[in-house]
Structure formats: C-alpha cells, structure tokens
Write a protein that holds these residues in place. Structure first.
Motif, PDB file in Angstrom:
ATOM      1  N   ASN A  17     -12.885  81.502 -42.990  1.00  0.00           N
ATOM      2  CA  ASN A  17     -13.406  80.066 -43.476  1.00  0.00           C
ATOM      3  C   ASN A  17     -12.388  79.159 -43.969  1.00  0.00           C
ATOM      4  OD1 ASN A  17     -14.231  78.396 -46.068  1.00  0.00           O
ATOM      5  ND2 ASN A  17     -16.315  79.654 -45.546  1.00  0.00           N
ATOM      6  N   MET A  18     -12.593  77.861 -43.591  1.00  0.00           N
ATOM      7  CA  MET A  18     -11.550  76.701 -43.813  1.00  0.00           C
ATOM      8  C   MET A  18     -11.080  76.759 -45.520  1.00  0.00           C
ATOM      9  SD  MET A  18     -13.161  73.515 -41.726  1.00  0.00           S
ATOM     10  CE  MET A  18     -12.650  72.831 -43.231  1.00  0.00           C
ATOM     11  N   HIS A  19     -11.725  77.318 -46.305  1.00  0.00           N
ATOM     12  CA  HIS A  19     -11.499  77.552 -47.623  1.00  0.00           C
ATOM     13  C   HIS A  19     -10.402  78.534 -47.939  1.00  0.00           C
ATOM     14  CE1 HIS A  19     -14.436  74.843 -49.049  1.00  0.00           C
ATOM     15  NE2 HIS A  19     -15.671  75.372 -48.424  1.00  0.00           N
ATOM     16  N   THR A  20     -10.337  79.625 -46.872  1.00  0.00           N
ATOM     17  CA  THR A  20      -9.310  80.549 -47.171  1.00  0.00           C
ATOM     18  C   THR A  20      -7.928  79.890 -46.514  1.00  0.00           C
ATOM     19  OG1 THR A  20     -11.151  82.296 -46.517  1.00  0.00           O
ATOM     20  CG2 THR A  20      -8.439  82.800 -46.030  1.00  0.00           C
ATOM     21  N   VAL A  21      -7.918  79.238 -45.845  1.00  0.00           N
ATOM     22  CA  VAL A  21      -6.789  78.430 -45.205  1.00  0.00           C
ATOM     23  C   VAL A  21      -6.182  77.410 -46.143  1.00  0.00           C
ATOM     24  CG1 VAL A  21      -5.834  77.119 -43.286  1.00  0.00           C
ATOM     25  CG2 VAL A  21      -7.179  79.019 -42.678  1.00  0.00           C
ATOM     26  N   ASN A  22      -7.325  76.673 -46.712  1.00  0.00           N
ATOM     27  CA  ASN A  22      -6.962  75.574 -47.617  1.00  0.00           C
ATOM     28  C   ASN A  22      -6.331  76.268 -49.021  1.00  0.00           C
ATOM     29  OD1 ASN A  22      -6.896  72.830 -48.371  1.00  0.00           O
ATOM     30  ND2 ASN A  22      -8.729  73.508 -49.660  1.00  0.00           N
ATOM     31  N   LYS A  23      -6.959  77.154 -49.264  1.00  0.00           N
ATOM     32  CA  LYS A  23      -6.221  78.053 -50.513  1.00  0.00           C
ATOM     33  C   LYS A  23      -4.877  78.298 -50.347  1.00  0.00           C
ATOM     34  CE  LYS A  23      -7.830  81.144 -54.324  1.00  0.00           C
ATOM     35  NZ  LYS A  23      -8.746  81.807 -54.696  1.00  0.00           N
ATOM     36  N   SER A  24      -4.585  78.996 -49.084  1.00  0.00           N
ATOM     37  CA  SER A  24      -3.470  79.796 -48.699  1.00  0.00           C
ATOM     38  C   SER A  24      -2.381  78.599 -48.774  1.00  0.00           C
ATOM     39  CB  SER A  24      -3.418  80.232 -47.321  1.00  0.00           C
ATOM     40  OG  SER A  24      -2.175  80.602 -46.906  1.00  0.00           O
ATOM     41  N   TYR A  25      -2.760  77.270 -48.134  1.00  0.00           N
ATOM     42  CA  TYR A  25      -1.846  76.096 -47.809  1.00  0.00           C
ATOM     43  C   TYR A  25      -1.400  75.584 -49.502  1.00  0.00           C
ATOM     44  CZ  TYR A  25      -2.010  75.595 -42.973  1.00  0.00           C
ATOM     45  OH  TYR A  25      -2.098  75.774 -41.630  1.00  0.00           O
ATOM     46  N   HIS A  26      -2.600  75.532 -50.347  1.00  0.00           N
ATOM     47  CA  HIS A  26      -2.228  75.263 -51.542  1.00  0.00           C
ATOM     48  C   HIS A  26      -1.437  76.100 -52.419  1.00  0.00           C
ATOM     49  CE1 HIS A  26      -4.278  71.165 -51.794  1.00  0.00           C
ATOM     50  NE2 HIS A  26      -5.134  71.813 -50.920  1.00  0.00           N
ATOM     51  N   GLU A  27      -1.586  77.201 -52.397  1.00  0.00           N
ATOM     52  CA  GLU A  27      -0.614  78.347 -52.909  1.00  0.00           C
ATOM     53  C   GLU A  27       0.811  78.133 -52.551  1.00  0.00           C
ATOM     54  OE1 GLU A  27      -0.863  83.002 -53.862  1.00  0.00           O
ATOM     55  OE2 GLU A  27      -0.749  82.576 -51.588  1.00  0.00           O
ATOM     56  N   LEU A  28       0.867  77.928 -51.209  1.00  0.00           N
ATOM     57  CA  LEU A  28       2.488  77.737 -50.718  1.00  0.00           C
ATOM     58  C   LEU A  28       2.974  76.522 -50.995  1.00  0.00           C
ATOM     59  CD1 LEU A  28       1.698  79.097 -46.905  1.00  0.00           C
ATOM     60  CD2 LEU A  28       3.204  80.080 -48.446  1.00  0.00           C
ATOM     61  N   GLU A  29       2.175  75.342 -51.330  1.00  0.00           N
ATOM     62  CA  GLU A  29       2.733  74.164 -51.600  1.00  0.00           C
ATOM     63  C   GLU A  29       3.218  74.582 -53.331  1.00  0.00           C
ATOM     64  OE1 GLU A  29       1.536  69.622 -51.209  1.00  0.00           O
ATOM     65  OE2 GLU A  29      -0.048  70.795 -52.134  1.00  0.00           O
ATOM     66  N   GLU A  30       2.310  75.164 -54.151  1.00  0.00           N
ATOM     67  CA  GLU A  30       2.620  75.185 -55.352  1.00  0.00           C
ATOM     68  C   GLU A  30       3.848  76.156 -55.652  1.00  0.00           C
ATOM     69  OE1 GLU A  30      -0.436  77.297 -57.393  1.00  0.00           O
ATOM     70  OE2 GLU A  30      -1.969  75.758 -56.853  1.00  0.00           O
ATOM     71  N   LYS A  31       4.178  76.889 -54.372  1.00  0.00           N
ATOM     72  CA  LYS A  31       5.278  77.788 -54.482  1.00  0.00           C
ATOM     73  C   LYS A  31       6.683  76.884 -53.923  1.00  0.00           C
ATOM     74  CE  LYS A  31       3.022  82.192 -54.218  1.00  0.00           C
ATOM     75  NZ  LYS A  31       3.658  83.375 -54.524  1.00  0.00           N
ATOM     76  N   GLY A  32       6.504  75.865 -53.560  1.00  0.00           N
ATOM     77  CA  GLY A  32       7.460  75.102 -52.877  1.00  0.00           C
ATOM     78  C   GLY A  32       7.932  75.514 -51.376  1.00  0.00           C
ATOM     79  N   ILE A  33       7.028  76.065 -50.863  1.00  0.00           N
ATOM     80  CA  ILE A  33       7.173  76.628 -49.359  1.00  0.00           C
ATOM     81  C   ILE A  33       6.715  75.270 -48.390  1.00  0.00           C
ATOM     82  CG2 ILE A  33       6.685  78.505 -47.606  1.00  0.00           C
ATOM     83  CD1 ILE A  33       7.942  79.428 -50.112  1.00  0.00           C
ATOM     84  N   ILE A  34       5.735  74.770 -48.606  1.00  0.00           N
ATOM     85  CA  ILE A  34       5.335  74.059 -47.745  1.00  0.00           C
ATOM     86  C   ILE A  34       4.854  72.463 -48.664  1.00  0.00           C
ATOM     87  CG2 ILE A  34       4.353  75.431 -46.108  1.00  0.00           C
ATOM     88  CD1 ILE A  34       1.453  74.469 -47.236  1.00  0.00           C
ATOM     89  N   GLU A  35       4.828  71.573 -47.770  1.00  0.00           N
ATOM     90  CA  GLU A  35       4.553  70.248 -48.789  1.00  0.00           C
ATOM     91  C   GLU A  35       3.294  69.532 -47.607  1.00  0.00           C
ATOM     92  OE1 GLU A  35       6.128  65.814 -49.878  1.00  0.00           O
ATOM     93  OE2 GLU A  35       7.293  67.032 -48.250  1.00  0.00           O
ATOM     94  N   ILE A  36       2.186  69.232 -48.415  1.00  0.00           N
ATOM     95  CA  ILE A  36       1.305  68.997 -47.514  1.00  0.00           C
ATOM     96  C   ILE A  36       1.135  67.247 -47.582  1.00  0.00           C
ATOM     97  CG2 ILE A  36      -1.388  68.570 -47.570  1.00  0.00           C
ATOM     98  CD1 ILE A  36      -1.582  71.592 -49.070  1.00  0.00           C
ATOM     99  N   VAL A  37       1.388  66.689 -46.425  1.00  0.00           N
ATOM    100  CA  VAL A  37       1.551  65.358 -46.119  1.00  0.00           C
ATOM    101  C   VAL A  37       0.426  64.481 -45.589  1.00  0.00           C
ATOM    102  CG1 VAL A  37       3.222  63.447 -45.051  1.00  0.00           C
ATOM    103  CG2 VAL A  37       3.964  65.929 -45.846  1.00  0.00           C
ATOM    104  N   PRO A  38      -0.108  63.751 -46.152  1.00  0.00           N
ATOM    105  CA  PRO A  38      -1.466  62.974 -45.812  1.00  0.00           C
ATOM    106  C   PRO A  38      -1.087  62.619 -44.209  1.00  0.00           C
ATOM    107  CG  PRO A  38      -0.969  62.304 -47.846  1.00  0.00           C
ATOM    108  CD  PRO A  38       0.091  63.143 -47.575  1.00  0.00           C
ATOM    109  N   LYS A  39      -2.112  62.824 -43.431  1.00  0.00           N
ATOM    110  CA  LYS A  39      -2.095  62.288 -42.066  1.00  0.00           C
ATOM    111  C   LYS A  39      -1.090  63.268 -40.942  1.00  0.00           C
ATOM    112  CE  LYS A  39      -3.902  57.781 -42.815  1.00  0.00           C
ATOM    113  NZ  LYS A  39      -5.136  57.145 -42.615  1.00  0.00           N
ATOM    114  N   LYS A  40      -0.143  63.969 -41.739  1.00  0.00           N
ATOM    115  CA  LYS A  40       0.806  64.801 -41.098  1.00  0.00           C
ATOM    116  C   LYS A  40       0.414  66.409 -41.025  1.00  0.00           C
ATOM    117  CE  LYS A  40       5.733  65.133 -39.937  1.00  0.00           C
ATOM    118  NZ  LYS A  40       6.893  64.995 -40.221  1.00  0.00           N
TER     119      LYS A  40
END
Length: 124
Positions: free
Chosen positions: A45-68
């Motif tokens: 499910n897309m929500h699974t990936v979205n939750k993973s990305y947000h968890e990684l962002e909270e941990k400082g592993i990734i940055e979610i950049v609009p349009k990128k």
C-alpha cells in the motif's frame, strides 16, 4: 519484506533503506522512488511507503523535498552526536534487558550484535 513478521512493513522498509545506505548502495543526494512507484514495485500500500519515508525523515536519514521527492541526506562518514548515541542506547536497552532476563549473558549479547552487523554488510 516479510509479511509474516511481527515487524510492521513500513519499519521493514525503513530498515532496508538504511541497510542500503550502510552498504554504500545509496549515498547522500540519491533520490528514492516516488511513493506511488515504490509501492507498486514492492506490491504494498502507498501508505506503507509514505509512513516509512516519514519515519526516515524524522530520523534525519532522508529529506522529503517538494517536486523532487525523498532524498538521502544521511552520511555514514559524518560524526555521530552524543545525543544520537544516547537515543540508540535507549532503544537498545529494552532488548538487552529482555535478553538478560531470558538467560543470555553479556558475551552472547555481544555475539548477537556482532552477527547482525556482519549480516548487514554481507547482504546484497
């Protein structure tokens, strides 16, 4: 990903992404697939990936950049802060206490940790 595991799928995905960074398969500046594309590729499910990305962002592993999209910002060559080390210790503590209560000794716990680290680097 293991659908039979007690570990939620989003957490399994987060761990796999972090392991890819550790093994040098992903580097700072690399962009992860879009949520929709990654979910389709993984069959989740897309929500699974979205939750993973947000968890990684909270941990400082990734940055979610609009349009990128989701961009790797973690650099394994950078210096680890003492706060981060303390936080990791707090996360390890319940697992270590559980292991001790169940009869493991320090050497066995060290062996488990060493084996886990070795397996992370071996997997491709």
């Amino acid at each position: 990903m293991d659908t039979e595991s007690d570990i939620p799928l989003y957490r399994q995905l987060s761990t796999q992404i972090m392991e890819a960074i550790v093994r040098g398969q992903l580097s700072p500046g690399d962009t992860l697939p879009s949520v929709r594309a990654f979910a389709g590729d993984l069959g989740v499910n897309m929500h699974t990936v979205n939750k993973s990305y947000h968890e990684l962002e909270e941990k400082g592993i990734i940055e979610i950049v609009p349009k990128k999209g989701a961009v790797i910002i973690a650099d394994i060559k950078s210096q680890v802060s003492s706060d981060h080390i303390d936080n990791i210790g707090k996360q390890f503590r319940p697992l270590i206490v559980e292991a001790l209560v169940n009869g493991m000794n320090k050497e066995e716990i060290y062996d488990v940790i060493t084996n886990v680290i070795s397996k992370i680097y071996e997997e491709d």
